[in-house]
Design a protein around this motif. Structure first.
Motif, PDB file in Angstrom:
ATOM      1  N   CYS A 189       0.855  -1.185   0.000  1.00  0.00           N
ATOM      2  CA  CYS A 189       0.000   0.000   0.000  1.00  0.00           C
ATOM      3  C   CYS A 189       0.894   1.240   0.000  1.00  0.00           C
ATOM      4  CB  CYS A 189      -0.894  -0.012   1.247  1.00  0.00           C
ATOM      5  SG  CYS A 189      -2.017   1.408   1.359  1.00  0.00           S
ATOM      6  N   PRO A 190       0.485   2.327  -0.645  1.00  0.00           N
ATOM      7  CA  PRO A 190       1.287   3.558  -0.618  1.00  0.00           C
ATOM      8  C   PRO A 190       1.580   4.074   0.782  1.00  0.00           C
ATOM      9  CG  PRO A 190      -0.369   3.704  -2.325  1.00  0.00           C
ATOM     10  CD  PRO A 190      -0.658   2.451  -1.552  1.00  0.00           C
ATOM     11  N   CYS A 191       0.774   3.658   1.765  1.00  0.00           N
ATOM     12  CA  CYS A 191       1.009   4.108   3.137  1.00  0.00           C
ATOM     13  C   CYS A 191       2.238   3.454   3.746  1.00  0.00           C
ATOM     14  CB  CYS A 191      -0.211   3.854   4.011  1.00  0.00           C
ATOM     15  SG  CYS A 191      -0.414   2.121   4.523  1.00  0.00           S
ATOM     16  N   GLY A 192       2.767   2.387   3.100  1.00  0.00           N
ATOM     17  CA  GLY A 192       3.920   1.680   3.617  1.00  0.00           C
ATOM     18  C   GLY A 192       3.598   0.328   4.213  1.00  0.00           C
ATOM     19  N   ASN A 193       2.320   0.044   4.414  1.00  0.00           N
ATOM     20  CA  ASN A 193       1.916  -1.250   4.951  1.00  0.00           C
ATOM     21  C   ASN A 193       1.626  -2.221   3.803  1.00  0.00           C
ATOM     22  OD1 ASN A 193       1.235  -3.097   7.001  1.00  0.00           O
ATOM     23  ND2 ASN A 193       0.264  -1.471   8.201  1.00  0.00           N
ATOM     24  N   VAL A 194       1.192  -3.409   4.158  1.00  0.00           N
ATOM     25  CA  VAL A 194       0.878  -4.443   3.167  1.00  0.00           C
ATOM     26  C   VAL A 194      -0.550  -4.927   3.390  1.00  0.00           C
ATOM     27  CG1 VAL A 194       1.437  -6.770   2.363  1.00  0.00           C
ATOM     28  CG2 VAL A 194       3.272  -5.196   2.965  1.00  0.00           C
ATOM     29  N   GLY A 195      -1.306  -5.080   2.306  1.00  0.00           N
ATOM     30  CA  GLY A 195      -2.623  -5.690   2.388  1.00  0.00           C
ATOM     31  C   GLY A 195      -3.699  -4.839   3.008  1.00  0.00           C
ATOM     32  N   CYS A 196      -3.592  -3.502   2.904  1.00  0.00           N
ATOM     33  CA  CYS A 196      -4.635  -2.618   3.440  1.00  0.00           C
ATOM     34  C   CYS A 196      -5.935  -2.803   2.656  1.00  0.00           C
ATOM     35  CB  CYS A 196      -4.198  -1.161   3.362  1.00  0.00           C
ATOM     36  SG  CYS A 196      -2.813  -0.748   4.442  1.00  0.00           S
ATOM     37  N   VAL A 197      -7.035  -2.424   3.265  1.00  0.00           N
ATOM     38  CA  VAL A 197      -8.343  -2.530   2.605  1.00  0.00           C
ATOM     39  C   VAL A 197      -8.316  -1.863   1.237  1.00  0.00           C
ATOM     40  CG1 VAL A 197     -10.765  -1.825   2.737  1.00  0.00           C
ATOM     41  CG2 VAL A 197      -9.633  -2.720   4.777  1.00  0.00           C
ATOM     42  N   GLU A 198      -7.679  -0.707   1.133  1.00  0.00           N
ATOM     43  CA  GLU A 198      -7.653   0.030  -0.138  1.00  0.00           C
ATOM     44  C   GLU A 198      -6.972  -0.744  -1.259  1.00  0.00           C
ATOM     45  OE1 GLU A 198      -6.101   3.974  -0.037  1.00  0.00           O
ATOM     46  OE2 GLU A 198      -7.676   4.732   1.288  1.00  0.00           O
ATOM     47  N   THR A 199      -6.042  -1.635  -0.927  1.00  0.00           N
ATOM     48  CA  THR A 199      -5.351  -2.384  -1.973  1.00  0.00           C
ATOM     49  C   THR A 199      -6.236  -3.442  -2.614  1.00  0.00           C
ATOM     50  OG1 THR A 199      -4.466  -4.088  -0.470  1.00  0.00           O
ATOM     51  CG2 THR A 199      -3.168  -2.060  -0.741  1.00  0.00           C
ATOM     52  N   VAL A 200      -7.414  -3.683  -2.014  1.00  0.00           N
ATOM     53  CA  VAL A 200      -8.336  -4.694  -2.526  1.00  0.00           C
ATOM     54  C   VAL A 200      -9.689  -4.093  -2.907  1.00  0.00           C
ATOM     55  CG1 VAL A 200      -9.417  -6.946  -2.074  1.00  0.00           C
ATOM     56  CG2 VAL A 200      -7.252  -6.356  -0.961  1.00  0.00           C
ATOM     57  N   ALA A 201     -10.178  -3.144  -2.109  1.00  0.00           N
ATOM     58  CA  ALA A 201     -11.571  -2.710  -2.230  1.00  0.00           C
ATOM     59  C   ALA A 201     -11.758  -1.303  -2.778  1.00  0.00           C
ATOM     60  CB  ALA A 201     -12.253  -2.817  -0.864  1.00  0.00           C
ATOM     61  N   SER A 202     -10.703  -0.546  -3.042  1.00  0.00           N
ATOM     62  CA  SER A 202     -10.885   0.776  -3.642  1.00  0.00           C
ATOM     63  C   SER A 202     -11.219   0.634  -5.123  1.00  0.00           C
ATOM     64  CB  SER A 202      -9.612   1.607  -3.487  1.00  0.00           C
ATOM     65  OG  SER A 202      -8.569   1.075  -4.286  1.00  0.00           O
ATOM     66  N   GLY A 203     -11.698   1.709  -5.733  1.00  0.00           N
ATOM     67  CA  GLY A 203     -12.038   1.668  -7.152  1.00  0.00           C
ATOM     68  C   GLY A 203     -10.879   1.235  -8.038  1.00  0.00           C
ATOM     69  N   PRO A 204      -9.709   1.886  -7.939  1.00  0.00           N
ATOM     70  CA  PRO A 204      -8.576   1.463  -8.772  1.00  0.00           C
ATOM     71  C   PRO A 204      -8.142   0.031  -8.507  1.00  0.00           C
ATOM     72  CG  PRO A 204      -8.207   3.669  -7.900  1.00  0.00           C
ATOM     73  CD  PRO A 204      -9.430   3.135  -7.211  1.00  0.00           C
ATOM     74  N   ALA A 205      -8.201  -0.425  -7.248  1.00  0.00           N
ATOM     75  CA  ALA A 205      -7.791  -1.787  -6.915  1.00  0.00           C
ATOM     76  C   ALA A 205      -8.704  -2.809  -7.578  1.00  0.00           C
ATOM     77  CB  ALA A 205      -7.792  -1.987  -5.400  1.00  0.00           C
ATOM     78  N   ILE A 206      -9.997  -2.535  -7.589  1.00  0.00           N
ATOM     79  CA  ILE A 206     -10.952  -3.453  -8.226  1.00  0.00           C
ATOM     80  C   ILE A 206     -10.701  -3.527  -9.724  1.00  0.00           C
ATOM     81  CG2 ILE A 206     -13.399  -3.742  -8.799  1.00  0.00           C
ATOM     82  CD1 ILE A 206     -14.003  -2.579  -5.985  1.00  0.00           C
ATOM     83  N   ALA A 207     -10.474  -2.372 -10.357  1.00  0.00           N
ATOM     84  CA  ALA A 207     -10.202  -2.355 -11.798  1.00  0.00           C
ATOM     85  C   ALA A 207      -8.904  -3.100 -12.116  1.00  0.00           C
ATOM     86  CB  ALA A 207     -10.130  -0.916 -12.291  1.00  0.00           C
ATOM     87  N   ARG A 208      -7.872  -2.899 -11.290  1.00  0.00           N
ATOM     88  CA  ARG A 208      -6.588  -3.574 -11.520  1.00  0.00           C
ATOM     89  C   ARG A 208      -6.726  -5.085 -11.340  1.00  0.00           C
ATOM     90  NH1 ARG A 208      -4.342   0.913  -8.618  1.00  0.00           N
ATOM     91  NH2 ARG A 208      -4.429  -0.335  -6.700  1.00  0.00           N
TER      92      ARG A 208
END
Length: 312
Positions: A183-202
């Motif tokens: 994740c851009p925040c520096g962590n791994v596997g945050c909700v945004e990496t799976v459930a945000s709009g860009p993540a879903i499209a990717r």
């Protein structure tokens, strides 16, 4: 001017792509409106000043004196108490002391606050969550964040704690510790990496080899395309997992879904409610509903903030 009602407000919602401004009446009627591209860096604040001035100057003479207050809501990290735009990675500003610059230019008091906080507060107080004391609002789009109201009070970052995240950063709760994406925040596997709009499209593009323009396309195909359905289910599972701690700690009665992804409609709300029902055991399952204000929640919230004078 004696005898002139001060019943109008100026609201400005600053986004990563565009900045929207409106002058509205107490009943929500829009008297003036304009949208501009948001400049990068501190030039954005000059553009905000100019936008507000144009909207006010363009009002009929009998309306200009009726504008009582303004509110400007900003992305990133914000210190409302000291009127500081603390940080925005997307727009490239850091520790900009706004002070009274908008009030001085416009000739009316001007409040500064955080965009998602104000949007979530508006949905709670005036939109889909009104009348309910315990509400979790998720604003879902390029990122995922929101607000939490417990016992009729909005949970906020304590005043003066600059340089820290705003309360409600649901998107940065890690849910895929071992096999997650960075994740851009520096962590791994945050909700945004799976459930945000860009993540879903990717995710859909990675599984099919076919590029897609948006998460909305994936949601639209989920009824007939098993890969799209699997991507949506994965996103909903991550979102539910991220909410579990919040739900166990605060027991909200209602979860409100807003932002661009809320356009997925009942498919999203029903899928999230079903997954929460499967996961929750000792905590009541909250109702899950769509936001009332949609992508206009920030702008509507800014108008309500200007009218109320504070988030209360």
């Amino acid at each position: 001017m004696m005898g002139v009602p001060r019943d109008l407000v100026l609201a400005v919602d600053v986004g990563g792509g565009t900045t929207k401004g409106e002058v509205t009446a107490a009943d929500g009627a829009v008297l003036a409106a304009e949208t501009i591209e948001t400049p990068y860096g501190e030039a954005a604040f000059d553009a905000i000043e100019d936008l507000g001035a144009r909207l006010l100057d363009g009002l009929p003479a009998d309306c200009r004196d009726r504008v009582a207050r303004a509110a400007v809501i900003l992305p990133g990290l914000v210190d409302p108490e000291h009127a500081i735009a603390v940080f925005s990675s997307n727009l490239g500003w850091r520790n900009v002391k706004l002070g009274s610059r908008f009030a001085d230019r416009w000739g009316i008091p001007a409040l500064i606050d955080h965009d998602v906080t104000v949007a979530g507060w508006a949905e709670w107080r005036h939109g889909a969550g009104r009348g309910v004391d315990d509400v979790c609002v998720l604003i879902m789009g390029t990122g995922i964040s929101g607000t939490l109201s417990v016992g009729g009070r909005l949970v906020r970052t304590p005043p003066g704690r600059t340089g820290v995240a705003q309360a409600g950063e649901y998107g940065h709760i890690p849910v895929r510790y071992r096999d997650g994406l960075p994740c851009p925040c520096g962590n791994v596997g945050c909700v945004e990496t799976v459930a945000s709009g860009p993540a879903i499209a990717r995710a859909y593009a990675a599984r099919t080899g076919r590029e897609t323009s948006s998460a909305e396309t994936v949601f639209a195909a989920a009824g007939t395309d098993p890969i799209a359905r699997a991507v949506v289910d994965d996103a909903v599972d991550a979102l539910a997992a991220g909410l579990l701690g919040v739900l166990h700690a605060s027991c909200p009665e209602l979860v409100v879904l807003g932002g661009g992804l809320a356009r997925a409609g009942d498919l999203l709300t029903e899928a999230l409610h079903t997954r929460l029902t499967e996961l929750l055991r000792v905590t009541p399952v909250p109702r899950v509903v769509l936001s009332e204000f949609g992508i206009r929640a920030g702008l509507i919230g800014a108008a309500h903030l200007a009218r109320a004078g504070s988030l209360r």
